[in-house]
Design an enzyme around this catalytic site. Structure first.
Site, mmCIF file in Angstrom:
data_model
loop_
_atom_site.group_PDB
_atom_site.id
_atom_site.type_symbol
_atom_site.label_atom_id
_atom_site.label_comp_id
_atom_site.label_asym_id
_atom_site.label_seq_id
_atom_site.Cartn_x
_atom_site.Cartn_y
_atom_site.Cartn_z
ATOM 1 N N LYS A 79 0.941 -1.482 0.004
ATOM 2 C CA LYS A 79 0.034 0.186 -0.187
ATOM 3 C C LYS A 79 0.763 1.680 -0.319
ATOM 4 O O LYS A 79 0.229 2.226 -0.415
ATOM 5 C CB LYS A 79 -0.805 0.052 1.368
ATOM 6 C CG LYS A 79 -1.933 -1.399 1.364
ATOM 7 C CD LYS A 79 -3.019 -0.590 2.647
ATOM 8 C CE LYS A 79 -2.129 -0.661 3.508
ATOM 9 N NZ LYS A 79 -1.765 -2.545 4.543
ATOM 10 N N ARG A 128 -8.696 0.568 8.895
ATOM 11 C CA ARG A 128 -9.153 -1.029 9.084
ATOM 12 C C ARG A 128 -9.935 -1.677 10.105
ATOM 13 O O ARG A 128 -9.575 -2.762 9.800
ATOM 14 C CB ARG A 128 -7.656 -0.862 9.960
ATOM 15 C CG ARG A 128 -6.230 -0.996 8.768
ATOM 16 C CD ARG A 128 -5.034 -0.990 10.571
ATOM 17 N NE ARG A 128 -3.725 -1.798 10.092
ATOM 18 C CZ ARG A 128 -2.629 -0.932 9.067
ATOM 19 N NH1 ARG A 128 -3.087 0.415 9.630
ATOM 20 N NH2 ARG A 128 -1.626 -1.840 9.430
ATOM 21 N N ARG A 182 11.631 -6.540 4.385
ATOM 22 C CA ARG A 182 10.999 -5.108 4.843
ATOM 23 C C ARG A 182 12.477 -4.123 5.684
ATOM 24 O O ARG A 182 13.017 -4.434 6.323
ATOM 25 C CB ARG A 182 10.032 -4.681 4.747
ATOM 26 C CG ARG A 182 9.507 -3.562 5.116
ATOM 27 C CD ARG A 182 7.766 -3.161 4.413
ATOM 28 N NE ARG A 182 7.620 -2.811 6.249
ATOM 29 C CZ ARG A 182 6.046 -2.653 6.157
ATOM 30 N NH1 ARG A 182 5.584 -2.468 5.220
ATOM 31 N NH2 ARG A 182 5.235 -3.643 7.308
ATOM 32 N N ARG A 233 11.363 -2.472 10.839
ATOM 33 C CA ARG A 233 9.949 -2.110 11.701
ATOM 34 C C ARG A 233 10.032 -2.956 13.376
ATOM 35 O O ARG A 233 10.166 -4.416 12.853
ATOM 36 C CB ARG A 233 8.848 -2.083 11.080
ATOM 37 C CG ARG A 233 8.770 -0.438 10.412
ATOM 38 C CD ARG A 233 7.418 -0.446 9.470
ATOM 39 N NE ARG A 233 6.194 -0.375 9.984
ATOM 40 C CZ ARG A 233 5.247 -0.586 9.221
ATOM 41 N NH1 ARG A 233 5.610 -0.219 8.784
ATOM 42 N NH2 ARG A 233 4.426 -1.594 10.183
ATOM 43 N N ARG A 274 -0.733 -9.855 13.234
ATOM 44 C CA ARG A 274 -1.019 -8.606 12.410
ATOM 45 C C ARG A 274 -1.244 -9.228 11.401
ATOM 46 O O ARG A 274 -3.056 -8.548 10.790
ATOM 47 C CB ARG A 274 -0.012 -7.610 11.785
ATOM 48 C CG ARG A 274 1.312 -6.896 12.632
ATOM 49 C CD ARG A 274 2.051 -6.086 12.004
ATOM 50 N NE ARG A 274 2.150 -5.219 10.949
ATOM 51 C CZ ARG A 274 2.771 -4.772 10.190
ATOM 52 N NH1 ARG A 274 4.122 -5.207 10.710
ATOM 53 N NH2 ARG A 274 2.799 -3.866 9.504
#
Ligand code: AMP
Length: 210
Positions: A13, A88, A123, A156, A167
């Site tokens: 996103k 969300r 990531r 992260r 998540r």
């Protein structure tokens, strides 16, 4: 144009929000980035959100709704915006409607869970400007250095394997129902997000023209 980007964490996103931002010259608003910034600056909001975020849980609706309300009232949102990571939950979507915000299109970037796991574990994000990279699929020119601002690239905290699983679980339980919510309004466009970034961007831009 007022847009929402839906999709699991790691669906891309943020990257697609940047592509749309460049094309339409409207701001990309990421509640995750706003919260991370607040955390970095040690504000009250940051303190409130920290434990939820670290655990991969959702920050309470009233907290994120207040963030978005304040952000959308700013001048640069007058000609449109892209929401990345908000809403969300269904109550967040309802709150957006109650604010009188009209949404023109909702792009749902679909990626299977296994691909998400792989993407999130590789990531890296810039601690300076928030730009996102991937060690395999989107490496920075210089290892661990942001191409855009020269900041340091870090993993992260919520991209640890355990937290990624949590998540994804939360995504399926709380966020996926938004697809049905927006399908009913006729504004939902489903985008295949499992190919290359450039292929997804092409589909995203095509969806905006339609
Ligand atoms: P993101 O960068 O969008 O993956 O967001 C990182 C984290 O920020 C999430 O795992 C949540 O803890 C929190 N967060 C961001 N946006 C929201 C939202 N709309 N509702 C609740 N929590 C959020």
């Amino acid at each position: 144009m007022n847009l929402i980007l839906l999709g699991a964490p790691g669906a891309g996103k943020g990257t697609q929000a940047e592509v749309i931002c460049d094309k339409l010259k409207i701001p990309a608003i990421s509640t995750g980035n706003i919260i991370r910034e607040a955390l970095k600056n040690g504000t009250e909001l940051g303190q409130k959100a920290k434990s939820y975020m670290d655990a991969g849980a959702l920050v309470p609706d009233e907290v994120v709704i207040a963030i978005i309300q304040e952000r959308l009232a700013q001048e640069d949102c007058k000609n449109g915006f892209i929401l990345d990571g908000f809403p969300r939950t269904v109550p967040q979507a309802e709150a957006l409607e109650a604010m009188g915000i009209v949404i023109h299109k909702v792009l749902d970037i679909e990626v299977p869970d296994e691909t998400i796991q792989k993407r999130l574990s590789g990531r890296r994000v810039c601690e300076g400007c928030g730009a996102s990279y991937h060690v395999e699929f989107k490496p920075s020119a210089k290892e661990n250095v942001c191409d855009r601002c020269g900041g340091k690239l870090v993993i992260r905290k919520d991209d640890q394997p355990e937290t990624i699983r949590e998540r994804l679980k939360i995504y399926h339980e709380s966020t996926e129902p938004l697809c049905d919510y927006y399908k009913k309004t006729g504004k939902l466009v489903v985008i295949n997000g499992q190919e290359d970034v450039a292929d997804t961007s092409a589909l995203v831009l095509k969806a905006l023209e339609a």
